[in-house]
Motif scaffolding. Structure first.
Motif, PDB file in Angstrom:
ATOM      1  N   PRO A  21       0.885  -1.077   0.264  1.00 45.36           N
ATOM      2  CA  PRO A  21       0.049  -0.176  -0.604  1.00 45.36           C
ATOM      3  C   PRO A  21       1.032   1.216  -0.684  1.00 45.36           C
ATOM      4  O   PRO A  21       0.239   2.176  -0.246  1.00 45.36           O
ATOM      5  CB  PRO A  21      -0.654  -0.208   1.573  1.00 45.36           C
ATOM      6  N   ALA A  22       1.951   1.342   0.913  1.00 48.05           N
ATOM      7  CA  ALA A  22       2.709   2.578   0.761  1.00 48.05           C
ATOM      8  C   ALA A  22       3.936   2.686  -0.449  1.00 48.05           C
ATOM      9  O   ALA A  22       3.234   3.268  -1.384  1.00 48.05           O
ATOM     10  CB  ALA A  22       3.896   2.086   2.013  1.00 48.05           C
ATOM     11  N   ASP A  43       9.359  -4.953  -6.787  1.00 52.05           N
ATOM     12  CA  ASP A  43       8.803  -5.402  -5.210  1.00 52.05           C
ATOM     13  C   ASP A  43       9.514  -6.915  -6.027  1.00 52.05           C
ATOM     14  O   ASP A  43       9.383  -7.338  -7.052  1.00 52.05           O
ATOM     15  CB  ASP A  43       7.644  -5.889  -4.965  1.00 52.05           C
ATOM     16  N   ARG A  44       9.806  -7.002  -4.848  1.00 47.88           N
ATOM     17  CA  ARG A  44      10.471  -8.919  -4.997  1.00 47.88           C
ATOM     18  C   ARG A  44       9.683 -10.009  -4.986  1.00 47.88           C
ATOM     19  O   ARG A  44       9.244 -10.614  -5.574  1.00 47.88           O
ATOM     20  CB  ARG A  44      11.177  -8.991  -3.513  1.00 47.88           C
ATOM     21  N   ARG A  49      -0.097 -11.328  -4.206  1.00 47.94           N
ATOM     22  CA  ARG A  49       1.361 -11.714  -3.193  1.00 47.94           C
ATOM     23  C   ARG A  49      -0.381 -11.366  -2.089  1.00 47.94           C
ATOM     24  O   ARG A  49      -0.139 -10.544  -2.008  1.00 47.94           O
ATOM     25  CB  ARG A  49       2.422 -11.371  -2.996  1.00 47.94           C
ATOM     26  N   LYS A  51      -0.148 -10.840   1.844  1.00 45.22           N
ATOM     27  CA  LYS A  51       0.660 -10.320   3.084  1.00 45.22           C
ATOM     28  C   LYS A  51       0.743 -10.877   4.815  1.00 45.22           C
ATOM     29  O   LYS A  51      -0.762 -10.235   4.510  1.00 45.22           O
ATOM     30  CB  LYS A  51       0.918  -9.218   2.428  1.00 45.22           C
ATOM     31  N   GLY A  54      -4.005  -8.465   9.217  1.00 46.33           N
ATOM     32  CA  GLY A  54      -5.539  -8.206   9.647  1.00 46.33           C
ATOM     33  C   GLY A  54      -6.149  -8.183   8.929  1.00 46.33           C
ATOM     34  O   GLY A  54      -7.711  -8.267   8.831  1.00 46.33           O
ATOM     35  N   GLY A  56      -8.068  -5.388   7.542  1.00 47.95           N
ATOM     36  CA  GLY A  56      -8.556  -4.589   8.619  1.00 47.95           C
ATOM     37  C   GLY A  56      -8.748  -3.195   7.412  1.00 47.95           C
ATOM     38  O   GLY A  56      -7.251  -2.701   7.658  1.00 47.95           O
ATOM     39  N   ARG A 105      -5.222  -9.308   1.402  1.00 47.44           N
ATOM     40  CA  ARG A 105      -4.156  -8.383   1.138  1.00 47.44           C
ATOM     41  C   ARG A 105      -3.990  -8.399  -0.686  1.00 47.44           C
ATOM     42  O   ARG A 105      -2.800  -7.832  -1.361  1.00 47.44           O
ATOM     43  CB  ARG A 105      -3.088  -8.085   2.810  1.00 47.44           C
ATOM     44  N   VAL A 128      15.997  -5.341  -4.320  1.00 43.80           N
ATOM     45  CA  VAL A 128      16.872  -5.124  -3.791  1.00 43.80           C
ATOM     46  C   VAL A 128      17.662  -4.992  -2.815  1.00 43.80           C
ATOM     47  O   VAL A 128      16.869  -5.950  -1.932  1.00 43.80           O
ATOM     48  CB  VAL A 128      15.928  -3.138  -3.686  1.00 43.80           C
ATOM     49  N   ASP A 278       5.310   0.693   6.812  1.00 53.52           N
ATOM     50  CA  ASP A 278       6.322   0.524   6.941  1.00 53.52           C
ATOM     51  C   ASP A 278       7.619   0.754   7.654  1.00 53.52           C
ATOM     52  O   ASP A 278       8.652   0.100   8.525  1.00 53.52           O
ATOM     53  CB  ASP A 278       6.489  -0.924   7.190  1.00 53.52           C
ATOM     54  N   GLY A 288      -2.143  -1.789  16.418  1.00 49.52           N
ATOM     55  CA  GLY A 288      -1.483  -2.235  15.195  1.00 49.52           C
ATOM     56  C   GLY A 288      -1.575  -1.833  13.698  1.00 49.52           C
ATOM     57  O   GLY A 288      -1.963  -2.452  12.789  1.00 49.52           O
ATOM     58  N   GLU A 289      -2.544  -1.469  13.572  1.00 48.98           N
ATOM     59  CA  GLU A 289      -3.259  -0.416  12.142  1.00 48.98           C
ATOM     60  C   GLU A 289      -2.231   0.289  11.645  1.00 48.98           C
ATOM     61  O   GLU A 289      -1.608   1.242  12.117  1.00 48.98           O
ATOM     62  CB  GLU A 289      -4.179   0.337  12.497  1.00 48.98           C
ATOM     63  N   GLY A 290      -1.457  -0.562  10.370  1.00 47.34           N
ATOM     64  CA  GLY A 290      -0.446   0.074   9.502  1.00 47.34           C
ATOM     65  C   GLY A 290      -0.964   0.492   7.992  1.00 47.34           C
ATOM     66  O   GLY A 290      -0.195   1.894   7.511  1.00 47.34           O
ATOM     67  N   ILE A 291      -1.999   0.189   7.271  1.00 53.35           N
ATOM     68  CA  ILE A 291      -2.800   0.946   6.297  1.00 53.35           C
ATOM     69  C   ILE A 291      -2.790   2.137   6.022  1.00 53.35           C
ATOM     70  O   ILE A 291      -2.438   2.775   5.296  1.00 53.35           O
ATOM     71  CB  ILE A 291      -3.470  -0.577   5.575  1.00 53.35           C
TER      72      ILE A 291
HETATM   73  C1  LIG Z   1      -0.753 -10.427  11.574  1.00 52.22           C
HETATM   74  C2  LIG Z   1      -0.806  -8.361  10.799  1.00 52.22           C
HETATM   75  C3  LIG Z   1      -1.704  -7.963  11.155  1.00 52.22           C
HETATM   76  C4  LIG Z   1      -2.415  -6.699  10.710  1.00 52.22           C
HETATM   77  N1  LIG Z   1      -3.279  -6.048  11.265  1.00 52.22           N
HETATM   78  C5  LIG Z   1      -3.744  -4.451  10.066  1.00 52.22           C
HETATM   79  C6  LIG Z   1      -4.886  -4.456   9.586  1.00 52.22           C
HETATM   80  O1  LIG Z   1      -5.948  -5.258  10.479  1.00 52.22           O
HETATM   81  N2  LIG Z   1      -5.426  -3.034   9.059  1.00 52.22           N
HETATM   82  C7  LIG Z   1      -4.207  -2.127   9.341  1.00 52.22           C
HETATM   83  O2  LIG Z   1      -4.356  -1.434   9.151  1.00 52.22           O
HETATM   84  N3  LIG Z   1      -2.831  -2.707   9.967  1.00 52.22           N
HETATM   85  C8  LIG Z   1      -2.187  -4.169  10.183  1.00 52.22           C
HETATM   86  N4  LIG Z   1      -0.580  -4.423   9.964  1.00 52.22           N
HETATM   87  C9  LIG Z   1      -0.019  -3.833   9.462  1.00 52.22           C
HETATM   88  C10 LIG Z   1      -0.048  -3.977   8.164  1.00 52.22           C
HETATM   89  O3  LIG Z   1       0.716  -5.016   7.485  1.00 52.22           O
HETATM   90  C11 LIG Z   1       1.246  -2.702   7.304  1.00 52.22           C
HETATM   91  O4  LIG Z   1       0.614  -1.393   7.829  1.00 52.22           O
HETATM   92  C12 LIG Z   1       0.998  -2.595   6.393  1.00 52.22           C
HETATM   93  O5  LIG Z   1       1.178  -3.991   5.566  1.00 52.22           O
HETATM   94  C13 LIG Z   1       2.608  -1.119   5.570  1.00 52.22           C
HETATM   95  O6  LIG Z   1       2.114  -1.715   4.644  1.00 52.22           O
HETATM   96  P1  LIG Z   1       3.432  -1.150   3.465  1.00 52.22           P
HETATM   97  O7  LIG Z   1       3.223  -0.367   2.067  1.00 52.22           O
HETATM   98  O8  LIG Z   1       4.289   0.195   4.127  1.00 52.22           O
HETATM   99  O9  LIG Z   1       4.189  -2.820   3.294  1.00 52.22           O
HETATM  100  P2  LIG Z   1       4.310  -4.162   2.793  1.00 52.22           P
HETATM  101  O10 LIG Z   1       3.326  -4.615   3.561  1.00 52.22           O
HETATM  102  O11 LIG Z   1       4.722  -5.201   3.521  1.00 52.22           O
HETATM  103  O12 LIG Z   1       5.063  -3.982   1.401  1.00 52.22           O
HETATM  104  C14 LIG Z   1       6.241  -4.293   1.397  1.00 52.22           C
HETATM  105  C15 LIG Z   1       6.381  -4.440   0.409  1.00 52.22           C
HETATM  106  O13 LIG Z   1       7.432  -4.737   0.136  1.00 52.22           O
HETATM  107  C16 LIG Z   1       8.601  -5.297  -0.621  1.00 52.22           C
HETATM  108  N5  LIG Z   1       9.972  -5.799  -0.335  1.00 52.22           N
HETATM  109  C17 LIG Z   1      10.513  -5.807   0.958  1.00 52.22           C
HETATM  110  N6  LIG Z   1      11.743  -5.937   0.622  1.00 52.22           N
HETATM  111  C18 LIG Z   1      11.576  -5.385  -0.772  1.00 52.22           C
HETATM  112  C19 LIG Z   1      13.640  -5.640  -1.410  1.00 52.22           C
HETATM  113  N7  LIG Z   1      14.483  -5.664  -0.470  1.00 52.22           N
HETATM  114  N8  LIG Z   1      13.533  -5.724  -2.699  1.00 52.22           N
HETATM  115  C20 LIG Z   1      11.657  -5.665  -2.660  1.00 52.22           C
HETATM  116  N9  LIG Z   1      11.108  -5.406  -2.952  1.00 52.22           N
HETATM  117  C21 LIG Z   1      10.925  -6.046  -1.236  1.00 52.22           C
HETATM  118  C22 LIG Z   1       7.565  -6.847   0.070  1.00 52.22           C
HETATM  119  O14 LIG Z   1       7.390  -7.861  -1.631  1.00 52.22           O
HETATM  120  C23 LIG Z   1       6.024  -6.063  -0.050  1.00 52.22           C
HETATM  121  O15 LIG Z   1       5.739  -6.065  -1.188  1.00 52.22           O
HETATM  122  C24 LIG Z   1      -0.939  -5.677  10.748  1.00 52.22           C
HETATM  123  C25 LIG Z   1       0.715  -6.131  10.763  1.00 52.22           C
HETATM  124  C26 LIG Z   1       0.567  -7.461  10.772  1.00 52.22           C
HETATM  125  C27 LIG Z   1       2.077  -8.202  10.111  1.00 52.22           C
END
Ligand SMILES: Cc1cc2nc3c(=O)[nH]c(=O)nc-3n(C[C@H](O)[C@H](O)[C@H](O)COP(=O)(O)OP(=O)(O)OC[C@H]3O[C@@H](n4cnc5c(N)ncnc54)[C@H](O)[C@@H]3O)c2cc1C
Length: 402
Positions: A21-22, A43-44, A49, A51, A54, A56, A105, A128, A278, A288-291
């Motif tokens: 999402p970020a 993305d790797r 894919r 993830k 939760g 939510g 997700r 990367v 993240d 624990g919400e991060g989306i």
């Molecule tokens: C068990 C659990 C429950 C959760 N429940 C909730 C919820 O209900 N609601 C909510 O809002 N948040 C929830 N969260 C938090 C939420 O999952 C994260 O905050 C959210 O996924 C952050 O998005 P992001 O895009 O920053 O990271 P991510 O979704 O982790 O995406 C990162 C991406 O980077 C890619 N990547 C990583 N390393 C590399 C690399 N070296 N090279 C290329 N690509 C790479 C990965 O493949 C991935 O696709 C939960 C987290 C966990 C662990």
């Protein structure tokens, strides 16, 4: 840009590592402002894919996505309007002021990536492993050059690690699986607080399609965990089954993952490397919400990057991103940090549940603090204080001394 060993380096305006999402939101934010920008999304993994999450989706996520033209991210999924919070014998079930969604997700993230590609981003599968600063930009793995780089590569971010000025913050560890939805858990999000290190809770979020996302997570005390990584899978599953009996036996697709929790003050170094989601250490330490933080900081990073490129000053992007994110979330993050410290005390959790049962305002304020960008208001503090007092006064009498 100076090629390191004489080989060809492809060159991009903006490279985003991570297409969760970020990352997708970063691309959308940049391209909504400057459709001609050359944006590479790495993305790797191939999409769709899974993830570990939760699943939510807070309504605030949809507000941010709408601001960059994405209005169909939840199409075909059922909104939820009821939230149940409990600990021991304390329980409240309330109606949410705005609905939430529970969308796997695998579906949600792939939709956002599709929208980013439709907006003009180039998506490539690439893991990367090295980030190097050179004259005029950044080079990834000796091959990919960027004028601005956004690290959206999640909890174990390679881009963040390349910024040596940033330390790692607090973490939680959580496990999730999917199990059939029993009648008693239909149409609601259920959160049941545990009694291990806070935040610790089990959840059951009905997806609306016959399956429920179930899970359990807790704060990781890095000084006490033997491997510094947190509790074992067996402990996480045992806690889940203790708090929400029957969730584990019927579940599958179990996966666990770390959650980098936000702290008192959010940091972003100067320069052309920005962080979002993240990778930026942005997960609500209470819930624990991060989306929401991921899409909000992604869109800000994309807009800031495109502005800095327009101005011909990519290295000013870091300071501009820091100020934009602090402007949006700075006070909220401080308030959630305070709330997460207070809710380490079970009496405070109980007081919150009691107060939310008595006042819709308290219920709504707690939801806003946990899911969006709410604050600890004087009215919320008053409600919690009266919940605390009534808890003290309604305690069972102590046994008399003989
Ligand atoms: C068990 C659990 C429950 C959760 N429940 C909730 C919820 O209900 N609601 C909510 O809002 N948040 C929830 N969260 C938090 C939420 O999952 C994260 O905050 C959210 O996924 C952050 O998005 P992001 O895009 O920053 O990271 P991510 O979704 O982790 O995406 C990162 C991406 O980077 C890619 N990547 C990583 N390393 C590399 C690399 N070296 N090279 C290329 N690509 C790479 C990965 O493949 C991935 O696709 C939960 C987290 C966990 C662990």
């Amino acid at each position: 840009m100076t090629p390191p060993h004489g080989e060809q380096i492809e060159s991009w305006d903006l490279v985003i590592v991570g297409a969760g999402p970020a990352g997708a939101a970063t691309a959308l934010g940049a391209l909504a402002r400057a459709p001609g920008l050359r944006v590479l999304l790495l993305d790797r993994a191939d999409f769709p894919r899974d993830k570990c999450c939760g699943d939510g989706i807070a309504p605030h996520v949809l507000d941010v996505l709408a601001s960059v033209g994405v209005r169909d991210a939840t199409d075909g999924w059922t909104p939820l309007r009821r939230l149940e919070l409990s600990r021991d014998q304390h329980r409240v079930t309330g109606r949410l002021a705005r609905p939430v969604w529970v969308i796997p997700r695998e579906v949600f993230d792939a939709r956002l990536v599709e929208r980013a590609v439709a907006a003009g981003a180039v998506l490539r599968r690439h893991r990367v492993s090295e980030v190097r600063r050179v004259d005029g930009g950044i080079v990834l793995d000796d091959r990919i050059g960027a004028r601005i780089l956004v690290g959206a590569d999640g909890a174990h971010s390679v881009v963040r690690s390349s910024l040596s000025s940033l330390s790692r913050g607090c973490r939680a560890l959580a496990i999730r699986g999917y199990s059939p939805t029993p009648e008693t858990r239909r149409g609601r999000q259920i959160i049941r607080y545990g009694d291990r290190r806070q935040p610790s809770y089990a959840w059951a979020f009905d997806r609306g399609d016959g399956l429920t996302n179930v899970g359990y997570g807790e704060f990781v005390d890095e000084h006490r965990s033997p491997d510094r990584g947190g509790p074992t899978r067996a402990i996480l599953l045992e806690q889940l089954d203790r708090l929400l009996p029957g969730s584990v036996a019927d579940g599958d697709a179990w996966r666990a993952h770390h959650l980098p929790l936000s702290g008192w003050r959010w940091r972003q170094p100067d320069g052309p490397v920005l962080l979002a989601g993240d990778a930026a250490g942005l997960i609500n330490p209470m819930t624990g919400e991060g989306i929401y933080y991921a899409v909000a900081t992604g869109v800000l990073a994309g807009r800031t990057a495109s502005r800095a490129l327009d101005a011909g000053s990519p290295s000013a992007a870091g300071a501009a991103h820091r100020s934009a994110v602090r402007g949006l979330l700075g006070r909220h993050l401080k308030h959630t940090w305070v709330a997460s410290r207070l809710t380490r005390l079970p009496v405070v959790v109980d007081a919150g549940i009691r107060a939310a049962g008595r006042s819709q305002h308290v219920f709504d304020s707690l939801v806003e603090l946990g899911l969006g960008d709410g604050r600890i208001t004087p009215r919320l503090t008053g409600g919690l204080a009266s919940g605390l007092v009534s808890g003290l006064t309604t305690r069972p009498p102590l046994p008399r001394r003989r």
